[in-house]
Design a protein around this motif. Sequence first.
Motif, PDB file in Angstrom:
ATOM      1  N   VAL A  44      -5.922  23.300 -46.864  1.00  0.00           N
ATOM      2  CA  VAL A  44      -7.066  23.499 -47.749  1.00  0.00           C
ATOM      3  C   VAL A  44      -7.573  22.152 -48.267  1.00  0.00           C
ATOM      4  CG1 VAL A  44      -7.843  24.632 -49.870  1.00  0.00           C
ATOM      5  CG2 VAL A  44      -6.203  25.775 -48.394  1.00  0.00           C
ATOM      6  N   SER A  45      -6.658  21.251 -48.561  1.00  0.00           N
ATOM      7  CA  SER A  45      -7.044  19.937 -49.068  1.00  0.00           C
ATOM      8  C   SER A  45      -7.873  19.162 -48.052  1.00  0.00           C
ATOM      9  CB  SER A  45      -5.791  19.141 -49.439  1.00  0.00           C
ATOM     10  OG  SER A  45      -6.135  17.853 -49.863  1.00  0.00           O
ATOM     11  N   ASP A  46      -7.467  19.224 -46.791  1.00  0.00           N
ATOM     12  CA  ASP A  46      -8.230  18.535 -45.745  1.00  0.00           C
ATOM     13  C   ASP A  46      -9.630  19.124 -45.595  1.00  0.00           C
ATOM     14  OD1 ASP A  46      -6.055  16.910 -45.267  1.00  0.00           O
ATOM     15  OD2 ASP A  46      -5.289  18.166 -43.619  1.00  0.00           O
ATOM     16  N   LEU A  47      -9.720  20.444 -45.658  1.00  0.00           N
ATOM     17  CA  LEU A  47     -11.024  21.101 -45.567  1.00  0.00           C
ATOM     18  C   LEU A  47     -11.917  20.712 -46.742  1.00  0.00           C
ATOM     19  CD1 LEU A  47     -12.896  23.210 -44.197  1.00  0.00           C
ATOM     20  CD2 LEU A  47     -11.808  24.915 -45.671  1.00  0.00           C
TER      21      LEU A  47
ATOM     22  N   ILE B   8     -16.617  22.201 -55.501  1.00  0.00           N
ATOM     23  CA  ILE B   8     -15.228  21.865 -55.177  1.00  0.00           C
ATOM     24  C   ILE B   8     -14.687  20.825 -56.149  1.00  0.00           C
ATOM     25  CG2 ILE B   8     -13.743  20.769 -53.445  1.00  0.00           C
ATOM     26  CD1 ILE B   8     -15.413  22.227 -51.327  1.00  0.00           C
ATOM     27  N   SER B   9     -15.504  19.836 -56.493  1.00  0.00           N
ATOM     28  CA  SER B   9     -15.063  18.828 -57.459  1.00  0.00           C
ATOM     29  C   SER B   9     -14.770  19.461 -58.815  1.00  0.00           C
ATOM     30  CB  SER B   9     -16.124  17.743 -57.613  1.00  0.00           C
ATOM     31  OG  SER B   9     -16.302  17.067 -56.396  1.00  0.00           O
ATOM     32  N   PHE B  10     -15.594  20.438 -59.215  1.00  0.00           N
ATOM     33  CA  PHE B  10     -15.354  21.136 -60.476  1.00  0.00           C
ATOM     34  C   PHE B  10     -14.083  21.969 -60.399  1.00  0.00           C
ATOM     35  CE2 PHE B  10     -15.871  25.060 -62.960  1.00  0.00           C
ATOM     36  CZ  PHE B  10     -15.889  24.514 -64.240  1.00  0.00           C
ATOM     37  N   LEU B  11     -13.883  22.688 -59.284  1.00  0.00           N
ATOM     38  CA  LEU B  11     -12.703  23.542 -59.151  1.00  0.00           C
ATOM     39  C   LEU B  11     -11.409  22.733 -59.109  1.00  0.00           C
ATOM     40  CD1 LEU B  11     -13.942  26.219 -56.592  1.00  0.00           C
ATOM     41  CD2 LEU B  11     -13.592  26.499 -59.045  1.00  0.00           C
ATOM     42  N   ARG B  12     -11.489  21.489 -58.660  1.00  0.00           N
ATOM     43  CA  ARG B  12     -10.295  20.640 -58.645  1.00  0.00           C
ATOM     44  C   ARG B  12      -9.859  20.235 -60.043  1.00  0.00           C
ATOM     45  NH1 ARG B  12     -11.257  16.672 -53.417  1.00  0.00           N
ATOM     46  NH2 ARG B  12     -10.385  18.142 -51.915  1.00  0.00           N
ATOM     47  N   GLN B  13     -10.680  20.468 -61.041  1.00  0.00           N
ATOM     48  CA  GLN B  13     -10.333  20.145 -62.421  1.00  0.00           C
ATOM     49  C   GLN B  13      -9.650  21.313 -63.134  1.00  0.00           C
ATOM     50  OE1 GLN B  13     -10.851  16.975 -63.381  1.00  0.00           O
ATOM     51  NE2 GLN B  13     -11.705  16.700 -61.331  1.00  0.00           N
ATOM     52  N   ILE B  14      -9.687  22.509 -62.552  1.00  0.00           N
ATOM     53  CA  ILE B  14      -9.096  23.701 -63.162  1.00  0.00           C
ATOM     54  C   ILE B  14      -7.632  23.781 -62.732  1.00  0.00           C
ATOM     55  CG2 ILE B  14      -9.233  26.209 -63.322  1.00  0.00           C
ATOM     56  CD1 ILE B  14     -12.219  25.944 -62.703  1.00  0.00           C
ATOM     57  N   PRO B  15      -6.699  23.916 -63.708  1.00  0.00           N
ATOM     58  CA  PRO B  15      -5.270  23.782 -63.412  1.00  0.00           C
ATOM     59  C   PRO B  15      -4.733  24.608 -62.246  1.00  0.00           C
ATOM     60  CG  PRO B  15      -5.602  23.874 -65.764  1.00  0.00           C
ATOM     61  CD  PRO B  15      -6.938  24.118 -65.140  1.00  0.00           C
ATOM     62  N   VAL B  16      -4.838  25.916 -62.245  1.00  0.00           N
ATOM     63  CA  VAL B  16      -4.214  26.735 -61.202  1.00  0.00           C
ATOM     64  C   VAL B  16      -4.951  26.578 -59.879  1.00  0.00           C
ATOM     65  CG1 VAL B  16      -3.635  29.107 -60.536  1.00  0.00           C
ATOM     66  CG2 VAL B  16      -3.326  28.359 -62.897  1.00  0.00           C
ATOM     67  N   ILE B  17      -6.267  26.561 -59.932  1.00  0.00           N
ATOM     68  CA  ILE B  17      -7.060  26.449 -58.711  1.00  0.00           C
ATOM     69  C   ILE B  17      -6.852  25.093 -58.048  1.00  0.00           C
ATOM     70  CG2 ILE B  17      -9.424  26.482 -57.810  1.00  0.00           C
ATOM     71  CD1 ILE B  17     -10.059  28.544 -59.950  1.00  0.00           C
ATOM     72  N   SER B  18      -6.637  24.049 -58.855  1.00  0.00           N
ATOM     73  CA  SER B  18      -6.414  22.723 -58.275  1.00  0.00           C
ATOM     74  C   SER B  18      -5.145  22.696 -57.425  1.00  0.00           C
ATOM     75  CB  SER B  18      -6.346  21.662 -59.371  1.00  0.00           C
ATOM     76  OG  SER B  18      -5.208  21.862 -60.188  1.00  0.00           O
ATOM     77  N   LEU B  19      -4.132  23.478 -57.819  1.00  0.00           N
ATOM     78  CA  LEU B  19      -2.916  23.558 -57.006  1.00  0.00           C
ATOM     79  C   LEU B  19      -3.204  24.222 -55.665  1.00  0.00           C
ATOM     80  CD1 LEU B  19      -0.308  24.613 -59.721  1.00  0.00           C
ATOM     81  CD2 LEU B  19      -0.577  22.370 -58.646  1.00  0.00           C
ATOM     82  N   LEU B  20      -4.031  25.246 -55.674  1.00  0.00           N
ATOM     83  CA  LEU B  20      -4.387  25.914 -54.417  1.00  0.00           C
ATOM     84  C   LEU B  20      -5.210  24.998 -53.525  1.00  0.00           C
ATOM     85  CD1 LEU B  20      -5.346  29.442 -55.796  1.00  0.00           C
ATOM     86  CD2 LEU B  20      -3.233  28.786 -54.627  1.00  0.00           C
ATOM     87  N   LEU B  21      -6.114  24.229 -54.118  1.00  0.00           N
ATOM     88  CA  LEU B  21      -6.953  23.328 -53.334  1.00  0.00           C
ATOM     89  C   LEU B  21      -6.190  22.100 -52.846  1.00  0.00           C
ATOM     90  CD1 LEU B  21     -10.302  23.438 -55.334  1.00  0.00           C
ATOM     91  CD2 LEU B  21      -9.703  24.664 -53.248  1.00  0.00           C
TER      92      LEU B  21
END
Length: 148
Positions: free
Chosen positions: A135-138, A117-130
């Motif tokens: 989703v952010s709370d989860l 999850i920490s890695f995916l938060r660094q990817i531009p489009v996926i970070s917007l979804l997360l």
Amino acid sequence: TKLILLDSLLQEMEITDVQKLGVGLGSFGLFFILLGVLLLFDKGLLAMGNLFCISGLLCVMGLDKSREFFLQPERKKGCAAFIGGITILLMGYPFIGMIIELYGVYVLFGGFLPMIISFLRQIPVISLLLAMPGVSDLCDSIVGTKTQ
């Protein structure tokens, strides 16, 4: 001196051709699993996806490291659930088999979720979804941090 250290680090992290093949096989596996789920749990596509994913994982990790990882005593429950799910899928019950497989994957690789999850938060489009409200709370509860 920093350039020399970086160069030596990059040489140690060189990706072999077998690992590149493993990434390709794993990608095909995820594609076939997704396609099998979209086509109402088609057992043939799900079985091929499982085969590709397992072979891709073995290529990326290597046989010795895979054996060490999967044969650890605390991972036996996850391995049994994953193999049992594949068996049930092949017996003709794809939905139940996939649920058991997902449980096995969660038990095997659940410890890696915060890092993923920490890695995916660094990817531009996926970070917007997360970053979406629910989703952010989860994701924060999984990672164990709360952002203000």
